[in-house]
Design a protein around this motif. Structure first.
Motif, short mmCIF file in Angstrom:
data_model
loop_
_atom_site.label_atom_id
_atom_site.label_comp_id
_atom_site.label_asym_id
_atom_site.label_seq_id
_atom_site.Cartn_x
_atom_site.Cartn_y
_atom_site.Cartn_z
N PRO A 11 0.84 -1.21 0.00
CA PRO A 11 0.00 0.00 0.00
C PRO A 11 0.86 1.25 0.00
CG PRO A 11 0.14 -0.88 2.21
CD PRO A 11 0.82 -1.88 1.32
N PRO A 12 0.53 2.27 -0.78
CA PRO A 12 1.30 3.52 -0.72
C PRO A 12 1.38 4.09 0.69
CG PRO A 12 -0.18 3.52 -2.60
CD PRO A 12 -0.53 2.32 -1.79
N LEU A 13 0.38 3.80 1.53
CA LEU A 13 0.40 4.30 2.91
C LEU A 13 1.57 3.76 3.71
CD1 LEU A 13 -3.38 4.15 3.92
CD2 LEU A 13 -2.02 6.18 3.47
N LEU A 14 2.23 2.73 3.20
CA LEU A 14 3.43 2.24 3.87
C LEU A 14 4.52 3.30 3.87
CD1 LEU A 14 4.04 -0.57 5.16
CD2 LEU A 14 5.31 -1.11 3.07
N VAL A 15 4.47 4.21 2.91
CA VAL A 15 5.43 5.31 2.81
C VAL A 15 4.92 6.47 3.67
CG1 VAL A 15 6.58 6.91 1.22
CG2 VAL A 15 5.98 4.59 0.47
N PRO A 16 5.62 6.83 4.72
CA PRO A 16 5.11 7.86 5.64
C PRO A 16 4.75 9.18 4.98
CG PRO A 16 6.94 6.71 6.65
CD PRO A 16 6.88 6.23 5.22
N ASP A 17 5.49 9.58 3.94
CA ASP A 17 5.19 10.85 3.27
C ASP A 17 3.81 10.82 2.62
OD1 ASP A 17 7.66 11.65 4.03
OD2 ASP A 17 8.50 11.83 2.02
N VAL A 18 3.34 9.64 2.25
CA VAL A 18 2.03 9.50 1.62
C VAL A 18 0.93 9.48 2.67
CG1 VAL A 18 0.57 8.01 0.19
CG2 VAL A 18 3.00 8.30 -0.37
N ALA A 19 1.22 8.88 3.81
CA ALA A 19 0.22 8.68 4.86
C ALA A 19 0.04 9.93 5.71
CB ALA A 19 0.63 7.52 5.75
N VAL A 20 -1.19 10.34 5.91
CA VAL A 20 -1.49 11.45 6.80
C VAL A 20 -1.14 11.03 8.22
CG1 VAL A 20 -3.28 12.96 7.70
CG2 VAL A 20 -3.32 12.29 5.29
N VAL A 75 1.97 13.68 -3.33
CA VAL A 75 3.23 13.80 -2.59
C VAL A 75 4.38 13.99 -3.57
CG1 VAL A 75 4.84 12.62 -1.05
CG2 VAL A 75 2.38 12.38 -0.70
N ASP A 76 5.21 14.98 -3.32
CA ASP A 76 6.37 15.25 -4.16
C ASP A 76 7.53 14.35 -3.69
OD1 ASP A 76 8.18 16.27 -5.93
OD2 ASP A 76 8.54 18.13 -4.82
N LEU A 77 7.45 13.09 -4.07
CA LEU A 77 8.45 12.12 -3.66
C LEU A 77 8.73 11.18 -4.82
CD1 LEU A 77 10.19 10.73 -1.46
CD2 LEU A 77 8.18 9.33 -0.90
N ASP A 78 10.01 11.13 -5.22
CA ASP A 78 10.45 10.23 -6.28
C ASP A 78 11.37 9.16 -5.69
OD1 ASP A 78 9.09 11.72 -8.18
OD2 ASP A 78 10.82 12.98 -8.61
N VAL A 79 11.37 8.00 -6.30
CA VAL A 79 12.22 6.90 -5.87
C VAL A 79 12.90 6.31 -7.09
CG1 VAL A 79 10.91 6.31 -3.80
CG2 VAL A 79 10.27 5.29 -6.00
N CYS A 80 13.91 5.50 -6.84
CA CYS A 80 14.66 4.86 -7.92
C CYS A 80 14.90 3.41 -7.55
CB CYS A 80 15.99 5.59 -8.13
SG CYS A 80 17.02 4.88 -9.43
N LEU A 81 14.72 2.52 -8.48
CA LEU A 81 14.95 1.09 -8.25
C LEU A 81 16.44 0.80 -8.38
CD1 LEU A 81 13.39 -1.59 -7.73
CD2 LEU A 81 13.47 -1.97 -10.20
N GLY A 82 17.11 0.64 -7.25
CA GLY A 82 18.53 0.36 -7.27
C GLY A 82 19.37 1.57 -7.61
N TRP A 121 11.15 2.35 -2.41
CA TRP A 121 11.25 3.13 -1.18
C TRP A 121 11.79 2.28 -0.03
CZ3 TRP A 121 8.67 2.43 3.51
CH2 TRP A 121 8.87 3.45 4.45
N LEU A 122 11.30 1.05 0.10
CA LEU A 122 11.79 0.16 1.14
C LEU A 122 13.29 -0.09 0.99
CD1 LEU A 122 8.96 -2.54 1.30
CD2 LEU A 122 9.57 -0.93 3.13
N ARG A 125 15.17 3.01 1.91
CA ARG A 125 15.07 3.22 3.35
C ARG A 125 16.05 2.34 4.12
NH1 ARG A 125 11.23 0.64 7.19
NH2 ARG A 125 10.78 2.06 8.91
N THR A 126 16.28 1.14 3.62
CA THR A 126 17.19 0.21 4.30
C THR A 126 18.60 0.26 3.74
OG1 THR A 126 16.44 -1.57 2.83
CG2 THR A 126 15.33 -1.37 4.96
N GLY A 127 18.85 1.16 2.80
CA GLY A 127 20.19 1.33 2.26
C GLY A 127 20.68 0.16 1.44
N TRP A 128 19.80 -0.44 0.63
CA TRP A 128 20.19 -1.60 -0.15
C TRP A 128 21.34 -1.28 -1.09
CZ3 TRP A 128 19.08 -6.69 -0.07
CH2 TRP A 128 19.53 -7.45 -1.16
N SER A 129 22.41 -2.05 -1.00
CA SER A 129 23.54 -1.92 -1.93
C SER A 129 24.22 -3.27 -2.11
CB SER A 129 24.56 -0.90 -1.39
OG SER A 129 25.08 -1.32 -0.12
#
Length: 256
Positions: A11-20, A75-82, A121-122, A125-129
């Motif tokens: 759910p997008p609500l998992l992202v705090p910026d999206v959730a009220v 929400v003005d939030l962009d993400v990138c896959l990897g 986003w997940l 958030r967890t710094g995947w590298s």
């Protein structure tokens, strides 16, 4: 071969910026997702494939570096896959099997579907590298056999493959749920939770496609892709979260 998997809701609500108010009722789900991604990192994969439900425009492969946005949710939030620069280095896109996912092979210049944006986003958030990342969007009504075929292809993509599987259980658990109350939803979700927690590949393959669609369980197809990837891998599972705070079943599991 598949060496680890994490199953998370999308759910997008998992992202705090999206959730009220940052939806504090999802804090436990966020924490469980973090734990599940930790299992993926600990497996030291050569490749991570993210699988999630998608509308027609988002189905098929999404190469590393593909961007997603939550602007559709105000929400003005962009993400990138990897890695952000990976798409330029690999312009032909991901090598996950687009035909098995029921989608076009054109992976260029497309935005991530919402489920994969939540996954991105997940990971951020967890710094995947820990390994390169590829994405695959699958149709909610994709037949079981084709889901399994897609999973088998993913499992053979590298010596050590990890999978992050995004998808919700039924959306019919309460009167206020998006799909209203359906008395069949609780039993469906309970069986899905049991199968995911036990890494029961056969039970995941046996999930009823038609019933899942009627219950708006968008995770069914991605879970069956996981089942295809996990066949013969001998992984064990653990259920980390099981709740339906908005009448939608959210499940988190880790396989290793």
């Amino acid at each position: 071969m598949l060496v680890a998997a994490a199953v998370c809701p999308c759910p997008p609500l998992l992202v705090p910026d999206v959730a009220v108010g940052a939806a504090p009722e999802l804090d436990a789900a966020r924490a469980a997702c973090t734990d599940a991604l930790g299992v993926l990192a600990a497996s030291r994969p050569d490749l991570l494939v993210v699988v999630g439900p998608a509308e027609e425009s988002g189905r098929g492969p999404h190469p590393e570096g593909t961007r997603g946005s939550f602007s559709g949710f105000g929400v003005d939030l962009d993400v990138c896959l990897g890695r952000p620069d990976a798409a330029r280095a690999n312009p032909d896109g991901a090598s996950v099997n687009p035909d098995a996912a029921g989608a076009s092979a054109d992976a260029s210049e497309r935005e991530l579907p919402t489920s994969l944006a939540v996954a991105a986003w997940l990971l951020e958030r967890t710094g995947w590298s820990d390994a390169p990342v590829e994405g695959l969007g699958v149709g909610e009504s994709l037949e079981t056999e084709r889901c399994i075929q897609a999973g088998e292809h993913i499992g053979g993509r590298a010596g050590r493959v990890a999978v992050l599987v995004m998808g919700d259980a039924s959306a019919c658990r309460t009167l206020k749920a998006p799909g209203y109350l359906d008395e069949r939803a609780a039993d469906f979700d309970a069986e899905a939770a049991r199968a995911l927690g036990a890494a029961d590949v056969a039970a995941l393959k046996a999930l009823d496609t038609s019933l899942a669609y009627e219950l708006k369980a968008a995770g069914r197809a991605p879970w069956q892709v996981l089942a295809g990837a996990a066949e013969g891998a001998g992984l064990g599972g653990a259920l980390l979260y099981d709740d339906a705070p908005y009448g939608v079943g959210y499940l988190v599991a880790a396989w290793s």
